[in-house]
Design a protein around this motif. Structure first.
Motif, PDB file in Angstrom:
ATOM      1  N   ILE A  17       0.859  -1.183   0.000  1.00  0.00           N
ATOM      2  CA  ILE A  17       0.000   0.000   0.000  1.00  0.00           C
ATOM      3  C   ILE A  17       0.893   1.230   0.000  1.00  0.00           C
ATOM      4  O   ILE A  17       1.862   1.314   0.758  1.00  0.00           O
ATOM      5  N   GLU A  18       0.545   2.190  -0.854  1.00  0.00           N
ATOM      6  CA  GLU A  18       1.268   3.454  -0.954  1.00  0.00           C
ATOM      7  C   GLU A  18       0.288   4.577  -0.655  1.00  0.00           C
ATOM      8  O   GLU A  18      -0.843   4.565  -1.127  1.00  0.00           O
ATOM      9  N   TYR A  19       0.734   5.536   0.145  1.00  0.00           N
ATOM     10  CA  TYR A  19      -0.097   6.686   0.479  1.00  0.00           C
ATOM     11  C   TYR A  19       0.364   7.904  -0.304  1.00  0.00           C
ATOM     12  O   TYR A  19       1.556   8.089  -0.545  1.00  0.00           O
ATOM     13  N   SER A  20      -0.589   8.717  -0.708  1.00  0.00           N
ATOM     14  CA  SER A  20      -0.301   9.942  -1.434  1.00  0.00           C
ATOM     15  C   SER A  20      -1.417  10.945  -1.128  1.00  0.00           C
ATOM     16  O   SER A  20      -2.256  10.704  -0.263  1.00  0.00           O
ATOM     17  N   ILE A  21      -1.390  12.056  -1.847  1.00  0.00           N
ATOM     18  CA  ILE A  21      -2.378  13.121  -1.635  1.00  0.00           C
ATOM     19  C   ILE A  21      -3.081  13.409  -2.957  1.00  0.00           C
ATOM     20  O   ILE A  21      -2.429  13.553  -3.985  1.00  0.00           O
ATOM     21  N   CYS A  22      -4.403  13.479  -2.914  1.00  0.00           N
ATOM     22  CA  CYS A  22      -5.168  13.934  -4.080  1.00  0.00           C
ATOM     23  C   CYS A  22      -6.016  15.116  -3.626  1.00  0.00           C
ATOM     24  O   CYS A  22      -6.088  15.427  -2.440  1.00  0.00           O
ATOM     25  N   GLU A  23      -6.624  15.781  -4.575  1.00  0.00           N
ATOM     26  CA  GLU A  23      -7.513  16.895  -4.245  1.00  0.00           C
ATOM     27  C   GLU A  23      -8.960  16.426  -4.394  1.00  0.00           C
ATOM     28  O   GLU A  23      -9.293  15.717  -5.339  1.00  0.00           O
ATOM     29  N   VAL A  24      -9.779  16.812  -3.436  1.00  0.00           N
ATOM     30  CA  VAL A  24     -11.207  16.513  -3.495  1.00  0.00           C
ATOM     31  C   VAL A  24     -11.983  17.822  -3.372  1.00  0.00           C
ATOM     32  O   VAL A  24     -11.563  18.745  -2.675  1.00  0.00           O
ATOM     33  N   TYR A  25     -13.090  17.885  -4.084  1.00  0.00           N
ATOM     34  CA  TYR A  25     -13.980  19.036  -3.996  1.00  0.00           C
ATOM     35  C   TYR A  25     -15.143  18.626  -3.107  1.00  0.00           C
ATOM     36  O   TYR A  25     -15.828  17.638  -3.377  1.00  0.00           O
ATOM     37  N   LEU A  26     -15.338  19.366  -2.009  1.00  0.00           N
ATOM     38  CA  LEU A  26     -16.421  19.064  -1.080  1.00  0.00           C
ATOM     39  C   LEU A  26     -17.602  19.991  -1.333  1.00  0.00           C
ATOM     40  O   LEU A  26     -17.420  21.195  -1.538  1.00  0.00           O
ATOM     41  N   ASP A  27     -18.804  19.419  -1.300  1.00  0.00           N
ATOM     42  CA  ASP A  27     -20.009  20.222  -1.508  1.00  0.00           C
ATOM     43  C   ASP A  27     -20.358  20.981  -0.226  1.00  0.00           C
ATOM     44  O   ASP A  27     -19.637  20.907   0.773  1.00  0.00           O
ATOM     45  N   ASP A  28     -21.455  21.693  -0.247  1.00  0.00           N
ATOM     46  CA  ASP A  28     -21.866  22.503   0.898  1.00  0.00           C
ATOM     47  C   ASP A  28     -22.144  21.674   2.147  1.00  0.00           C
ATOM     48  O   ASP A  28     -22.098  22.197   3.263  1.00  0.00           O
ATOM     49  N   ASP A  29     -22.416  20.376   1.987  1.00  0.00           N
ATOM     50  CA  ASP A  29     -22.659  19.492   3.136  1.00  0.00           C
ATOM     51  C   ASP A  29     -21.386  18.803   3.610  1.00  0.00           C
ATOM     52  O   ASP A  29     -21.424  17.990   4.534  1.00  0.00           O
ATOM     53  N   GLY A  30     -20.248  19.104   2.964  1.00  0.00           N
ATOM     54  CA  GLY A  30     -18.979  18.495   3.356  1.00  0.00           C
ATOM     55  C   GLY A  30     -18.745  17.119   2.763  1.00  0.00           C
ATOM     56  O   GLY A  30     -17.865  16.394   3.215  1.00  0.00           O
ATOM     57  N   VAL A  32     -17.900  14.569  -0.597  1.00  0.00           N
ATOM     58  CA  VAL A  32     -17.105  14.595  -1.824  1.00  0.00           C
ATOM     59  C   VAL A  32     -18.032  14.801  -3.020  1.00  0.00           C
ATOM     60  O   VAL A  32     -19.023  14.095  -3.178  1.00  0.00           O
ATOM     61  N   ALA A  33     -17.690  15.790  -3.841  1.00  0.00           N
ATOM     62  CA  ALA A  33     -18.449  16.055  -5.063  1.00  0.00           C
ATOM     63  C   ALA A  33     -17.643  15.672  -6.302  1.00  0.00           C
ATOM     64  O   ALA A  33     -18.211  15.266  -7.306  1.00  0.00           O
ATOM     65  N   SER A  34     -16.312  15.802  -6.224  1.00  0.00           N
ATOM     66  CA  SER A  34     -15.427  15.391  -7.320  1.00  0.00           C
ATOM     67  C   SER A  34     -14.006  15.304  -6.779  1.00  0.00           C
ATOM     68  O   SER A  34     -13.741  15.703  -5.644  1.00  0.00           O
ATOM     69  N   TRP A  35     -13.091  14.789  -7.592  1.00  0.00           N
ATOM     70  CA  TRP A  35     -11.710  14.615  -7.170  1.00  0.00           C
ATOM     71  C   TRP A  35     -10.810  14.584  -8.397  1.00  0.00           C
ATOM     72  O   TRP A  35     -11.275  14.422  -9.513  1.00  0.00           O
ATOM     73  N   THR A  36      -9.520  14.757  -8.147  1.00  0.00           N
ATOM     74  CA  THR A  36      -8.559  14.751  -9.237  1.00  0.00           C
ATOM     75  C   THR A  36      -8.441  13.362  -9.836  1.00  0.00           C
ATOM     76  O   THR A  36      -8.626  12.358  -9.157  1.00  0.00           O
ATOM     77  N   GLU A  37      -8.132  13.325 -11.118  1.00  0.00           N
ATOM     78  CA  GLU A  37      -7.981  12.055 -11.821  1.00  0.00           C
ATOM     79  C   GLU A  37      -6.791  11.263 -11.287  1.00  0.00           C
ATOM     80  O   GLU A  37      -6.822  10.043 -11.224  1.00  0.00           O
ATOM     81  N   SER A  38      -5.760  11.972 -10.887  1.00  0.00           N
ATOM     82  CA  SER A  38      -4.550  11.333 -10.376  1.00  0.00           C
ATOM     83  C   SER A  38      -4.658  11.127  -8.872  1.00  0.00           C
ATOM     84  O   SER A  38      -5.158  11.991  -8.150  1.00  0.00           O
ATOM     85  N   SER A  39      -4.132  10.006  -8.397  1.00  0.00           N
ATOM     86  CA  SER A  39      -4.134   9.739  -6.959  1.00  0.00           C
ATOM     87  C   SER A  39      -2.983  10.440  -6.256  1.00  0.00           C
ATOM     88  O   SER A  39      -2.874  10.372  -5.036  1.00  0.00           O
ATOM     89  N   SER A  40      -2.127  11.108  -7.002  1.00  0.00           N
ATOM     90  CA  SER A  40      -0.965  11.757  -6.400  1.00  0.00           C
ATOM     91  C   SER A  40      -0.700  13.108  -7.055  1.00  0.00           C
ATOM     92  O   SER A  40      -0.485  13.186  -8.261  1.00  0.00           O
TER      93      SER A  40
END
Length: 86
Positions: A17-30, A32-40
């Motif tokens: 298992i490898e950990y990394s950072i992606c970006e997520v877009y959170l809606d008004d309720d907190g 996940v609404a969308s996220w980056t295509e790349s996991s890193s």
């Protein structure tokens, strides 16, 4: 308020298992609404100060939530807080 955040994610690679950072877009309720295509993604900035600010934002967000398997990201997913903030 809807906004982009950094999220710790895990992916399976080469039998581990490898950990990394992606970006997520959170809606008004907190949720996940969308996220980056790349996991890193990498920190960036047009100046050294912007790079430091981006890294600081990443560290604060990564400390905020429990990691999620990248393959489990889904619209409507509610992130689990870690309860630790930098």
């Amino acid at each position: 308020m809807s906004t982009w955040h950094y999220l710790p994610v895990s992916v399976e690679r080469d039998g581990g298992i490898e950990y990394s950072i992606c970006e997520v877009y959170l809606d008004d309720d907190g949720c996940v609404a969308s996220w980056t295509e790349s996991s890193s993604i990498a920190a960036s900035g047009e100046t050294a100060d912007e790079l430091r600010a981006d890294l600081s934002h990443m560290l604060n967000d990564v400390a905020r939530w429990e990691p999620v398997r990248f393959s489990d990201l889904a619209v409507g997913l509610r992130l689990q807080p870690r309860g630790i903030a930098l």
